[in-house]
Enzyme design. Sequence first.
Site, short mmCIF file in Angstrom:
data_model
loop_
_atom_site.label_atom_id
_atom_site.label_comp_id
_atom_site.label_asym_id
_atom_site.label_seq_id
_atom_site.Cartn_x
_atom_site.Cartn_y
_atom_site.Cartn_z
N ASN A 9 0.88 -1.18 0.00
CA ASN A 9 0.00 0.00 0.00
C ASN A 9 0.91 1.22 0.00
O ASN A 9 1.50 1.55 1.02
CB ASN A 9 -0.90 -0.02 1.25
N LYS A 11 0.12 4.20 -0.19
CA LYS A 11 -0.52 5.39 0.39
C LYS A 11 -0.30 6.58 -0.57
O LYS A 11 -0.24 6.37 -1.78
CB LYS A 11 -0.01 5.65 1.80
N HIS A 97 -9.68 1.66 5.19
CA HIS A 97 -8.40 1.82 5.88
C HIS A 97 -8.60 2.77 7.05
O HIS A 97 -9.37 3.74 6.95
CB HIS A 97 -7.35 2.37 4.90
N GLU A 99 -6.90 5.12 8.07
CA GLU A 99 -6.61 6.52 7.71
C GLU A 99 -7.83 7.16 7.05
O GLU A 99 -8.06 8.37 7.21
CB GLU A 99 -5.37 6.58 6.81
N GLU A 168 -5.54 -4.44 10.81
CA GLU A 168 -4.49 -3.43 10.93
C GLU A 168 -4.69 -2.66 12.23
O GLU A 168 -5.47 -1.69 12.26
CB GLU A 168 -4.56 -2.45 9.75
N GLY A 174 2.56 2.54 10.80
CA GLY A 174 3.54 3.61 10.63
C GLY A 174 4.30 3.97 11.90
O GLY A 174 4.96 5.00 11.95
N SER A 213 3.42 -1.94 10.37
CA SER A 213 4.87 -2.03 10.61
C SER A 213 5.48 -3.37 10.23
O SER A 213 6.40 -3.86 10.88
CB SER A 213 5.19 -1.70 12.08
P1 13P Z 1 2.93 0.55 7.72
O1 13P Z 1 3.40 -0.75 7.13
O2 13P Z 1 3.66 1.74 7.23
O3 13P Z 1 2.84 0.46 9.22
O4 13P Z 1 1.42 0.77 7.20
C1 13P Z 1 0.52 -0.28 7.29
C2 13P Z 1 -0.68 0.07 6.52
O5 13P Z 1 -1.40 0.99 6.87
C3 13P Z 1 -0.96 -0.71 5.31
O6 13P Z 1 -2.23 -0.44 4.81
#
Ligand code: 13P
Length: 249
Positions: A9, A11, A97, A99, A168, A174, A213
């Site tokens: 992903n 992002k 997600h 976010e 997640e 992150g 992560s």
């Molecule tokens: P990270 O791997 O950067 O922690 O992000 C995970 C994520 O949100 C994947 O959709």
Amino acid sequence: MRPLIVVGNWKMNGSLTTNQAWLSTVVTGLQKGMPAGRRFAVCVPFPYLSQCMNALSASPLLLGAQDVSAHVSGAYTGEVSANMLRDLGASYVIVGHSERRMHHFETNDAVALKAACALDEGIIPIICVGETADERNSGRAVDVVRGQVNAIVGQLQDRLVDSLIAYEPVWAIGTGKVASAPIAQEMHRAIRLQLAEFDEEVASHVGILYGGSIKPENATELFAMPDIDGGLVGGASLDAKEFLEICRA
Ligand code: 13P
């Protein structure tokens, strides 16, 4: 037997130039061989779908998007429909997600509608669930995630069998604080048991990915857990070599 699936992903990252380098490194890396029975995909920002579709056409890396409209077509300025995603070669789309739930106020109902729109176009929705740090610290992690899963099951019913779920935990995204393999397994198990209350067949078929992560150093242990069927990789998927290492894990 559920296949292991590794999904990157990106992002809101990338540019035409950096994507090109990433795509050629990853396509070459995958061509050199990967363990059998695995699937790989990358979910990219909308403007880069076309570039990626062309670069990935003859490769085992499938393409995905990071969101989709809950509407089919019409006066929805700024929205992108599932039909458009299919036109641009998307096989997967991330929905719900954390976010988007956090910054764009997406509700469980909206997430379920988006997943249904994707399924209508033959696109596999990757439906994200996960608890915040506060919810975990107050002992509510399992209840919160069960609630999110129930809301989706209630709307999608047995169409869920063609979807993926991504667990997640928000505190792991992150932050570098990956969930330990036993904690992730416990949560994945809870999700599968919740699905089994609805339909055991669906529960045994649906792939549940872990996200938060993931790095080459922790992927092997996570992917070895019986209810973890792969990963949704954020930060580490931006580095082509790290992403390939995780695909191999
Ligand atoms: P990270 O791997 O950067 O922690 O992000 C995970 C994520 O949100 C994947 O959709």
